[in-house]
Motif scaffolding. Structure first.
Motif, PDB file in Angstrom:
ATOM      1  N   MET A   1       0.848  -1.173   0.000  1.00 53.22           N
ATOM      2  CA  MET A   1       0.000   0.000   0.000  1.00 53.22           C
ATOM      3  C   MET A   1       0.897   1.241   0.000  1.00 53.22           C
ATOM      4  O   MET A   1       1.790   1.355   0.817  1.00 53.22           O
ATOM      5  CB  MET A   1      -0.903  -0.033   1.219  1.00 53.22           C
ATOM      6  CG  MET A   1      -1.767   1.174   1.301  1.00 53.22           C
ATOM      7  SD  MET A   1      -3.285   1.019   2.240  1.00 53.22           S
ATOM      8  CE  MET A   1      -3.947  -0.521   1.751  1.00 53.22           C
ATOM      9  N   PRO A   2       0.653   2.181  -0.918  1.00 54.85           N
ATOM     10  CA  PRO A   2       1.469   3.398  -0.975  1.00 54.85           C
ATOM     11  C   PRO A   2       1.369   4.199   0.318  1.00 54.85           C
ATOM     12  O   PRO A   2       0.376   4.101   1.046  1.00 54.85           O
ATOM     13  CB  PRO A   2       0.860   4.184  -2.133  1.00 54.85           C
ATOM     14  CG  PRO A   2       0.073   3.191  -2.917  1.00 54.85           C
ATOM     15  CD  PRO A   2      -0.322   2.115  -1.965  1.00 54.85           C
ATOM     16  N   PRO A   3       2.384   4.992   0.603  1.00 55.46           N
ATOM     17  CA  PRO A   3       2.392   5.760   1.849  1.00 55.46           C
ATOM     18  C   PRO A   3       1.304   6.823   1.867  1.00 55.46           C
ATOM     19  O   PRO A   3       0.841   7.274   0.831  1.00 55.46           O
ATOM     20  CB  PRO A   3       3.782   6.389   1.877  1.00 55.46           C
ATOM     21  CG  PRO A   3       4.195   6.442   0.448  1.00 55.46           C
ATOM     22  CD  PRO A   3       3.553   5.256  -0.216  1.00 55.46           C
ATOM     23  N   SER A   4       0.933   7.248   3.085  1.00 54.31           N
ATOM     24  CA  SER A   4      -0.143   8.223   3.232  1.00 54.31           C
ATOM     25  C   SER A   4       0.329   9.651   2.987  1.00 54.31           C
ATOM     26  O   SER A   4      -0.447  10.501   2.610  1.00 54.31           O
ATOM     27  CB  SER A   4      -0.745   8.108   4.628  1.00 54.31           C
ATOM     28  OG  SER A   4       0.277   8.237   5.596  1.00 54.31           O
ATOM     29  N   LYS A   5       1.611   9.924   3.209  1.00 59.46           N
ATOM     30  CA  LYS A   5       2.110  11.283   2.976  1.00 59.46           C
ATOM     31  C   LYS A   5       2.896  11.335   1.672  1.00 59.46           C
ATOM     32  O   LYS A   5       3.346  10.306   1.170  1.00 59.46           O
ATOM     33  CB  LYS A   5       2.967  11.743   4.161  1.00 59.46           C
ATOM     34  CG  LYS A   5       4.200  10.917   4.433  1.00 59.46           C
ATOM     35  CD  LYS A   5       4.903  11.437   5.670  1.00 59.46           C
ATOM     36  CE  LYS A   5       6.205  10.685   5.910  1.00 59.46           C
ATOM     37  NZ  LYS A   5       6.924  11.184   7.055  1.00 59.46           N
ATOM     38  N   PRO A   6       3.053  12.527   1.089  1.00 56.75           N
ATOM     39  CA  PRO A   6       3.755  12.645  -0.190  1.00 56.75           C
ATOM     40  C   PRO A   6       5.225  12.240  -0.054  1.00 56.75           C
ATOM     41  O   PRO A   6       5.865  12.519   0.956  1.00 56.75           O
ATOM     42  CB  PRO A   6       3.626  14.116  -0.559  1.00 56.75           C
ATOM     43  CG  PRO A   6       2.910  14.786   0.539  1.00 56.75           C
ATOM     44  CD  PRO A   6       2.546  13.788   1.574  1.00 56.75           C
ATOM     45  N   PHE A   7       5.742  11.602  -1.096  1.00 48.19           N
ATOM     46  CA  PHE A   7       7.124  11.155  -1.068  1.00 48.19           C
ATOM     47  C   PHE A   7       7.936  11.858  -2.151  1.00 48.19           C
ATOM     48  O   PHE A   7       7.401  12.276  -3.170  1.00 48.19           O
ATOM     49  CB  PHE A   7       7.211   9.635  -1.214  1.00 48.19           C
ATOM     50  CG  PHE A   7       6.523   9.081  -2.426  1.00 48.19           C
ATOM     51  CD1 PHE A   7       7.204   8.900  -3.616  1.00 48.19           C
ATOM     52  CD2 PHE A   7       5.186   8.724  -2.374  1.00 48.19           C
ATOM     53  CE1 PHE A   7       6.571   8.388  -4.728  1.00 48.19           C
ATOM     54  CE2 PHE A   7       4.541   8.211  -3.480  1.00 48.19           C
ATOM     55  CZ  PHE A   7       5.237   8.035  -4.659  1.00 48.19           C
ATOM     56  N   LYS A 118      -2.363 -11.221  -4.118  1.00 47.19           N
ATOM     57  CA  LYS A 118      -2.454  -9.802  -3.754  1.00 47.19           C
ATOM     58  C   LYS A 118      -1.679  -8.894  -4.714  1.00 47.19           C
ATOM     59  O   LYS A 118      -1.981  -7.717  -4.820  1.00 47.19           O
ATOM     60  CB  LYS A 118      -1.977  -9.582  -2.317  1.00 47.19           C
ATOM     61  CG  LYS A 118      -0.498  -9.692  -2.105  1.00 47.19           C
ATOM     62  CD  LYS A 118      -0.131  -9.323  -0.688  1.00 47.19           C
ATOM     63  CE  LYS A 118       1.381  -9.226  -0.577  1.00 47.19           C
ATOM     64  NZ  LYS A 118       1.804  -8.488   0.547  1.00 47.19           N
ATOM     65  N   ASP A 119      -0.716  -9.450  -5.458  1.00 45.99           N
ATOM     66  CA  ASP A 119       0.052  -8.641  -6.404  1.00 45.99           C
ATOM     67  C   ASP A 119      -0.373  -8.844  -7.855  1.00 45.99           C
ATOM     68  O   ASP A 119       0.156  -8.192  -8.745  1.00 45.99           O
ATOM     69  CB  ASP A 119       1.549  -8.968  -6.281  1.00 45.99           C
ATOM     70  CG  ASP A 119       2.149  -8.459  -4.982  1.00 45.99           C
ATOM     71  OD1 ASP A 119       1.579  -7.513  -4.398  1.00 45.99           O
ATOM     72  OD2 ASP A 119       3.175  -8.997  -4.552  1.00 45.99           O
ATOM     73  N   LEU A 120      -1.314  -9.736  -8.092  1.00 42.64           N
ATOM     74  CA  LEU A 120      -1.759  -9.993  -9.460  1.00 42.64           C
ATOM     75  C   LEU A 120      -2.912  -9.074  -9.843  1.00 42.64           C
ATOM     76  O   LEU A 120      -3.688  -8.650  -9.004  1.00 42.64           O
ATOM     77  CB  LEU A 120      -2.215 -11.449  -9.616  1.00 42.64           C
ATOM     78  CG  LEU A 120      -1.141 -12.518  -9.571  1.00 42.64           C
ATOM     79  CD1 LEU A 120      -1.789 -13.900  -9.682  1.00 42.64           C
ATOM     80  CD2 LEU A 120      -0.123 -12.333 -10.666  1.00 42.64           C
TER      81      LEU A 120
END
Length: 145
Positions: A1-7, A118-120
């Motif tokens: 899951m991508p992070p919640s804050k900007p990277f 989960k990655d497909l």
């Protein structure tokens, strides 16, 4: 899951489970992003220690933030590695179109698909099995769907 804050940046790297060290290729990749190499190695090794016995390769996406902190998103091992583990073979065929190295049953395909689900990009088990069967075919196996 991508992070919640900007990277600020992100990169992908594949490492053996529980075996990240500051030596290349890890050190140079982390150095160019300004990440604490030892912190990355210890976090990765702690999270993948339970898979070290299987010697699996674990893909990880590293999100680097402005303050040089980072977050890791772990993926499942590549399908080809899971297929080799499921069948107990060392490698796929060097010429998969002409040299077949064996067969893989639907049950074995489903076992690999469950681990990779989960990655497909699949909505159900049949679609997932077809994706894994394609990988098996490219390895020189004959899928028994």
């Amino acid at each position: 899951m991508p992070p919640s804050k900007p990277f600020a940046s992100k990169f992908k790297i594949q490492l053996k489970a529980g075996a990240a060290t500051p030596a290349p290729p890890v050190g140079p990749v982390l150095g160019q992003h300004g990440i604490n190499i030892q912190a990355f190695c210890s976090q990765f090794n702690d999270a993948t220690a339970d898979q070290k016995a299987d010697a699996l390769i674990i893909p990880v996406i590293c999100y680097v933030f402005e303050d040089k902190s980072f977050e890791l998103e772990y993926k499942t091992p590549p399908a080809s590695i899971l297929i080799k583990k499921e069948l107990g073979i060392a490698k796929g065929s060097g010429r998969p179109n002409t040299e077949k190295i064996g067969k893989i049953t639907r049950k074995q395909l489903e076992s690999v698909a469950e681990q990779k689900m989960k990655d497909l990009n699949a909505n159900d088990m049949d679609a997932a099995v077809k994706i894994i069967a394609g990988t098996a075919k490219r390895m020189g196996l004959e899928p028994q769907i």
